[in-house]
Design an enzyme around this catalytic site. Structure first.
Site, PDB file in Angstrom:
ATOM      1  N   ARG A 128       1.004  -1.089  -0.069  1.00  0.00           N
ATOM      2  CA  ARG A 128       0.054   0.050  -0.059  1.00  0.00           C
ATOM      3  C   ARG A 128       0.865   1.307  -0.054  1.00  0.00           C
ATOM      4  O   ARG A 128       0.281   2.318   0.236  1.00  0.00           O
ATOM      5  CB  ARG A 128      -0.933  -0.131   1.061  1.00  0.00           C
ATOM      6  CG  ARG A 128      -1.726  -0.955   1.237  1.00  0.00           C
ATOM      7  CD  ARG A 128      -3.317  -0.818   1.907  1.00  0.00           C
ATOM      8  NE  ARG A 128      -4.346  -1.822   1.574  1.00  0.00           N
ATOM      9  CZ  ARG A 128      -4.081  -3.061   2.279  1.00  0.00           C
ATOM     10  NH1 ARG A 128      -3.382  -3.082   3.311  1.00  0.00           N
ATOM     11  NH2 ARG A 128      -5.159  -3.817   2.359  1.00  0.00           N
ATOM     12  N   LYS A 150       5.446  11.227 -11.351  1.00  0.00           N
ATOM     13  CA  LYS A 150       4.855  10.581 -12.247  1.00  0.00           C
ATOM     14  C   LYS A 150       5.294   9.002 -12.566  1.00  0.00           C
ATOM     15  O   LYS A 150       6.715   8.982 -12.887  1.00  0.00           O
ATOM     16  CB  LYS A 150       4.680  11.206 -13.565  1.00  0.00           C
ATOM     17  CG  LYS A 150       3.654  12.197 -13.700  1.00  0.00           C
ATOM     18  CD  LYS A 150       3.198  12.564 -15.069  1.00  0.00           C
ATOM     19  CE  LYS A 150       2.534  13.645 -15.503  1.00  0.00           C
ATOM     20  NZ  LYS A 150       2.206  13.985 -17.081  1.00  0.00           N
ATOM     21  N   GLU A 192      14.232  16.470 -24.313  1.00  0.00           N
ATOM     22  CA  GLU A 192      13.319  16.794 -23.293  1.00  0.00           C
ATOM     23  C   GLU A 192      14.009  17.968 -22.503  1.00  0.00           C
ATOM     24  O   GLU A 192      13.050  18.933 -21.924  1.00  0.00           O
ATOM     25  CB  GLU A 192      13.261  15.588 -22.439  1.00  0.00           C
ATOM     26  CG  GLU A 192      12.265  14.584 -22.872  1.00  0.00           C
ATOM     27  CD  GLU A 192      10.828  14.428 -22.684  1.00  0.00           C
ATOM     28  OE1 GLU A 192      10.429  15.637 -22.694  1.00  0.00           O
ATOM     29  OE2 GLU A 192      10.146  13.417 -22.881  1.00  0.00           O
ATOM     30  N   LYS A 233      11.732  21.990 -14.009  1.00  0.00           N
ATOM     31  CA  LYS A 233      10.641  20.802 -13.778  1.00  0.00           C
ATOM     32  C   LYS A 233      10.181  21.027 -12.343  1.00  0.00           C
ATOM     33  O   LYS A 233       8.928  20.857 -11.856  1.00  0.00           O
ATOM     34  CB  LYS A 233      11.287  19.465 -13.777  1.00  0.00           C
ATOM     35  CG  LYS A 233      10.508  18.440 -13.409  1.00  0.00           C
ATOM     36  CD  LYS A 233       9.498  17.689 -14.542  1.00  0.00           C
ATOM     37  CE  LYS A 233       8.710  16.714 -14.168  1.00  0.00           C
ATOM     38  NZ  LYS A 233       8.852  15.464 -14.863  1.00  0.00           N
ATOM     39  N   GLU A 243      -0.856  17.975 -12.332  1.00  0.00           N
ATOM     40  CA  GLU A 243      -1.288  18.255 -13.408  1.00  0.00           C
ATOM     41  C   GLU A 243      -2.914  18.541 -13.731  1.00  0.00           C
ATOM     42  O   GLU A 243      -3.547  17.844 -14.659  1.00  0.00           O
ATOM     43  CB  GLU A 243      -0.792  17.146 -14.565  1.00  0.00           C
ATOM     44  CG  GLU A 243      -0.854  17.613 -16.004  1.00  0.00           C
ATOM     45  CD  GLU A 243      -0.121  16.268 -16.946  1.00  0.00           C
ATOM     46  OE1 GLU A 243       0.981  15.977 -16.604  1.00  0.00           O
ATOM     47  OE2 GLU A 243      -0.917  16.193 -17.785  1.00  0.00           O
ATOM     48  N   ARG A 247       1.116  22.369 -15.197  1.00  0.00           N
ATOM     49  CA  ARG A 247       2.211  21.010 -15.534  1.00  0.00           C
ATOM     50  C   ARG A 247       1.695  20.366 -16.794  1.00  0.00           C
ATOM     51  O   ARG A 247       2.767  19.852 -17.461  1.00  0.00           O
ATOM     52  CB  ARG A 247       1.994  20.089 -14.288  1.00  0.00           C
ATOM     53  CG  ARG A 247       3.084  18.787 -14.604  1.00  0.00           C
ATOM     54  CD  ARG A 247       3.261  18.027 -13.248  1.00  0.00           C
ATOM     55  NE  ARG A 247       3.974  16.950 -13.436  1.00  0.00           N
ATOM     56  CZ  ARG A 247       4.414  16.104 -12.733  1.00  0.00           C
ATOM     57  NH1 ARG A 247       4.176  16.039 -11.385  1.00  0.00           N
ATOM     58  NH2 ARG A 247       5.307  15.137 -12.876  1.00  0.00           N
ATOM     59  N   ASN A 251       3.985  18.419 -21.368  1.00  0.00           N
ATOM     60  CA  ASN A 251       3.274  17.611 -22.572  1.00  0.00           C
ATOM     61  C   ASN A 251       3.593  18.256 -23.843  1.00  0.00           C
ATOM     62  O   ASN A 251       3.110  17.727 -24.891  1.00  0.00           O
ATOM     63  CB  ASN A 251       2.030  17.168 -22.531  1.00  0.00           C
ATOM     64  CG  ASN A 251       1.879  16.411 -21.165  1.00  0.00           C
ATOM     65  OD1 ASN A 251       2.666  15.583 -20.636  1.00  0.00           O
ATOM     66  ND2 ASN A 251       0.696  16.600 -20.456  1.00  0.00           N
ATOM     67  N   HIS A 254       4.025  15.993 -26.850  1.00  0.00           N
ATOM     68  CA  HIS A 254       3.668  14.489 -26.547  1.00  0.00           C
ATOM     69  C   HIS A 254       2.661  14.047 -26.909  1.00  0.00           C
ATOM     70  O   HIS A 254       2.554  12.736 -27.106  1.00  0.00           O
ATOM     71  CB  HIS A 254       3.593  14.553 -24.974  1.00  0.00           C
ATOM     72  CG  HIS A 254       4.986  14.739 -24.186  1.00  0.00           C
ATOM     73  ND1 HIS A 254       5.830  15.696 -24.461  1.00  0.00           N
ATOM     74  CD2 HIS A 254       5.725  13.699 -23.538  1.00  0.00           C
ATOM     75  CE1 HIS A 254       7.091  15.627 -23.805  1.00  0.00           C
ATOM     76  NE2 HIS A 254       6.863  14.385 -23.180  1.00  0.00           N
ATOM     77  N   HIS A 258       3.545  10.514 -28.491  1.00  0.00           N
ATOM     78  CA  HIS A 258       3.050   9.170 -28.099  1.00  0.00           C
ATOM     79  C   HIS A 258       2.513   8.778 -28.983  1.00  0.00           C
ATOM     80  O   HIS A 258       2.671   7.420 -29.281  1.00  0.00           O
ATOM     81  CB  HIS A 258       2.002   9.444 -27.127  1.00  0.00           C
ATOM     82  CG  HIS A 258       2.667   9.916 -25.706  1.00  0.00           C
ATOM     83  ND1 HIS A 258       2.029  10.396 -24.590  1.00  0.00           N
ATOM     84  CD2 HIS A 258       4.022  10.028 -25.208  1.00  0.00           C
ATOM     85  CE1 HIS A 258       2.897  10.582 -23.519  1.00  0.00           C
ATOM     86  NE2 HIS A 258       4.127  10.355 -24.159  1.00  0.00           N
ATOM     87  N   HIS A 272      11.743   7.563 -27.073  1.00  0.00           N
ATOM     88  CA  HIS A 272      10.801   8.294 -26.620  1.00  0.00           C
ATOM     89  C   HIS A 272      11.232  10.074 -26.821  1.00  0.00           C
ATOM     90  O   HIS A 272      10.265  10.861 -27.275  1.00  0.00           O
ATOM     91  CB  HIS A 272      10.691   8.166 -25.165  1.00  0.00           C
ATOM     92  CG  HIS A 272       9.709   9.196 -24.783  1.00  0.00           C
ATOM     93  ND1 HIS A 272       8.211   9.279 -24.423  1.00  0.00           N
ATOM     94  CD2 HIS A 272      10.064  10.281 -23.547  1.00  0.00           C
ATOM     95  CE1 HIS A 272       7.883  10.446 -23.831  1.00  0.00           C
ATOM     96  NE2 HIS A 272       8.928  10.915 -23.221  1.00  0.00           N
TER      97      HIS A 272
END
Ligand code: NAD
Length: 373
Positions: A128, A150, A192, A233, A243, A247, A251, A254, A258, A272
């Protein structure tokens, strides 16, 4: 870029009682054992890494932990994006549980973004929620994925669709580790890094245009650029951890990127960072097509990425690329979609990105068709 690098160079992610430090330094791995011993007295450590990082860098990490008599075990996965899967996640979790890691023990994500995302997600669900530490060894992971919490894996439905926000307790970004990274992987990470300039820091992008050679060669500009990116960042994460707003600017490129990654099977065909490089160029061109930007900046971004050897065109993607309709299918599966309308990060120019909701899918389809010709 007037800031100075002090040694050791610490960037703090300010999230109240969940704040943590990023140590950007040449010996961040060598000093990690002592840091972990004082941060987590009595804890055992479960290192998650991949086969390449295990071969190239694990001896250094082991030496650092051994010097402090810390107890640890190692789980190594196959390198590459395909390991960000449910199957590998389960294997990693079962292996860590078999090693009897308890709730107060610590998981160490030791590798690039794939290991960081996977091990971070494993730690968010194990018992948990266990604490974890990021030791990013790729440029991409140092400037982006290791910071901000993330974590997650890919689904056959799309990238990063299964995951959690789970902040690390500490990040050790060791600059020396980058010496064993291939030049292609370094370039992908550079995309990036340049992203922060394109979003809201034109001065940084212009500085990169001047200093990219020294960054690639490992001169002082490299440490400066990495720390600057981490600070950028940190700002986004502090102001919008989950986000709900700004934030999302991270992206940039992206949604296109993606789709290219999905269409190339998350393989070495397109890394990537390479996908994001093409995506960022397209975001500038699409913004120009909509009359939001003057077009000169799209050319400037394209030229800089070409100069450093990054792909910028659909035709730069090796192999036969999926049809525009298939790419649209992937775009529609991306998590930046709300009730059929597309959200894109668009731009008014270098350093002037913004979030645009309600983009018509047909307009993107038409744009992709134009980019193929
Ligand atoms: P990666 O983890 O696959 O690493 C790239 C390659 O470099 C791998 O083959 C790895 O084994 C190798 N490698 C890493 N460090 C090395 C070293 N020091 N020496 C030799 N080889 C080394 O990929 P990546 O580019 O680091 O990360 C990409 C992933 O990060 C993607 O899955 C992407 O979705 C994710 N990402 C996540 C976030 C986030 O906020 N969580 C942000 C950006 C990207």
């Amino acid at each position: 870029m007037t800031e100075q690098i002090t040694k050791p160079n610490i960037v703090t992610i300010d999230l109240g009682h969940r704040s943590y430090d990023i140590n950007v330094d040449h010996n961040a791995i060598d000093t990690l054992g002592a840091t972990l011993k004082s941060m987590f007295p009595g804890a055992r450590f479960g290192i998650v890494t991949d086969e390449n990082v295990e071969r190239e860098q694990l001896p250094r990490l082991k030496k650092s932990l051994d010097a402090e008599d810390l107890q640890y075990s190692v789980v190594s996965i196959a390198a590459g994006e395909s390991s960000k899967s449910n199957k590998t996640l389960n294997e990693v979790i079962e292996a860590l549980l078999a090693q009897r890691l308890e709730r107060n023990d610590i998981i160490i994500a030791f590798g690039g973004g794939v290991v960081g995302d996977l091990a971070g997600f494993a730690s968010s669900v194990m018992r948990r929620g266990m604490d974890f530490v990021q030791v990013p060894t790729s440029l991409l992971a140092q400037v982006d994925s290791s910071v901000g919490g993330k974590t997650g894996i890919n689904s056959p439905h799309g990238k990063n669709l299964i995951g959690a926000f789970h902040q690390p307790r500490y990040v050790a970004a060791d600059l020396t580790a980058l010496e064993t990274l291939s030049e292609r992987q370094f370039r992908a990470g550079y995309a990036e890094m340049a992203k922060y300039g394109l979003i809201d820091d034109a001065e940084f992008f212009f500085w990169l245009e001047e200093n990219w050679r020294e960054i690639f060669e490992g001169g002082p500009a490299r440490a400066k650029a990495i720390a600057h990116a981490c600070r950028a960042k940190a700002r986004f994460v502090k102001s919008d951890e989950k986000e709900h707003g700004v934030r999302a600017l991270l992206n940039l490129g992206h949604t296109f990127g993606h789709a290219f990654e999905a269409a190339t099977g998350y393989s070495d065909r397109l890394l990537h960072g390479e996908a994001i490089a093409v995506g960022m160029v397209l975001a500038h061109r699409y913004s120009t097509k909509l009359g939001l930007a003057n077009g000169q900046d799209a050319v400037r971004v394209t030229n800089h990425f070409k100069t450093v050897g990054l792909p910028t065109e659909l035709s730069d993607i090796p192999g036969t690329l999926a049809s525009s309709a298939d790419l649209m299918h992937h775009i529609a599966q991306d998590k930046k979609v709300s009730r059929g309308a597309l959200t894109f990060i668009l731009t008014r120019g270098i350093g002037e990105a913004f979030i645009e909701t309600g983009i018509e899918p047909n307009s993107i389809l038409e744009f992709l068709e134009e980019q193929r010709s």
